[in-house]
Scaffold this active site. Sequence first.
Site, PDB file in Angstrom:
ATOM      1  N   TYR A 266      16.970 140.003  82.814  1.00 50.03           N
ATOM      2  CA  TYR A 266      18.276 139.483  82.457  1.00 50.03           C
ATOM      3  C   TYR A 266      18.662 140.074  83.907  1.00 50.03           C
ATOM      4  CZ  TYR A 266      17.839 145.163  83.469  1.00 50.03           C
ATOM      5  OH  TYR A 266      17.775 146.034  84.127  1.00 50.03           O
TER       6      TYR A 266
ATOM      7  N   SER B 145      20.302 147.448  92.042  1.00 51.02           N
ATOM      8  CA  SER B 145      20.256 148.822  93.255  1.00 51.02           C
ATOM      9  C   SER B 145      19.184 148.820  94.377  1.00 51.02           C
ATOM     10  CB  SER B 145      20.995 150.310  92.444  1.00 51.02           C
ATOM     11  OG  SER B 145      19.694 150.213  91.989  1.00 51.02           O
TER      12      SER B 145
ATOM     13  N   ASP C 197      17.205 151.831  89.475  1.00 48.52           N
ATOM     14  CA  ASP C 197      16.276 152.224  90.095  1.00 48.52           C
ATOM     15  C   ASP C 197      16.271 153.118  92.159  1.00 48.52           C
ATOM     16  OD1 ASP C 197      15.365 149.701  89.050  1.00 48.52           O
ATOM     17  OD2 ASP C 197      15.506 147.911  91.200  1.00 48.52           O
TER      18      ASP C 197
END
Length: 355
Positions: A52, A85, A119
């Site tokens: 995604y 992130s 992340d």
Amino acid sequence: MKSLEIKKLMITIIFNLAIFTITLAQKHNIMILATGGTIAGVGQAGSTDTRYTAGKLPIDQLLNAVPDIHKLANVKGEQVAQIGSQAMNDEVWIKLVSRINELLGRKDVDGIVVTHGTDTQEETAYFLTLTVKSNKPVVLVGAMRSATALSADGPKNLYDAVAIAADPKSNGMGVLQAMNEKIYAARDVTKTNTTGLEAFGSSNFGPVGFIFNGKPDYYYSSTRKHTLRSEFSNERFTKLPKVDIVYGYANMTATAIDAFVSSGSKGIVMAGVGNGNLYPEAEEALKRAVAKGVVVVRSSRVFSGRTTIDSEVDDKALGFIASEDLNPQKARVLLQLALLKTTNRDKIQQYFFEY
Ligand code: GLU
């Protein structure tokens, strides 16, 4: 309408308005600062696919997916960034902490929720717990499944984060991170799974609390300095020093360390082997770095335990700093902030004992 009926109607309206105003006044005011991530990610609708695009949906659309959130608190959203992130950077951190400190300084804001990719969520959380100047709750939250996925976890995580931020029990806990019904201290939380729903843990300490029936319940709190007790929360800065991380392995070369030094790093965190141990060539390169004024912190590539001072590596003699139980990415954050204040090795070692 007869005048008696009009009177009755007026009284009912006034009564309902009063109840509405009282309810509104009792509810806490929570700001949601959105930065992107999977929680705002979009993929194929109803999909089980892990592919995604992160950071697509605006905060208002995320809130629309959780209508009951407005029963918990008066919630408003604001978009600070819209990134995955993995692209998190010093600029967004500084913008985020400035906005949080501004908002929490106001009487009409009781807590903050930050939506964030998973992340680097642990790094942002630790940066904020060291720099937010308030006792009011700040909660980081994300999702492991995109907003369009079958059984997306974002809506429930967001609901829980607002429940935490709106609960007076969360005051003074430092910045918290909440996912999958567990609550972690920013200092201790780390990402432990690349794709699973149970993606966070704390290698040495476990969660500080849990969400039960939609409310937070706490068992522990971190004793390390944070928020109002952190001297970094008084610091005004517009930039952070360049600090890099080097990963240790058998038969390691000095190439990465030398390259970071010549590219202008002010600090190097070494993710050493075992108890932060160093391949001989790496140790020599780090000695050269220290001689050039670069501050060197020894952390470990091992998931849990501490990197103890003066163990197999003589930190005092070599001018290195031991990271205690901070993992390399957290040690990097503390070193960036420490370097705003000093390059003194003993002083920075002291920070690593206290924060
Ligand atoms: N890599 C993206 C990020 O950290 C998606 C991962 C996530 O949010 O879980 O923003």
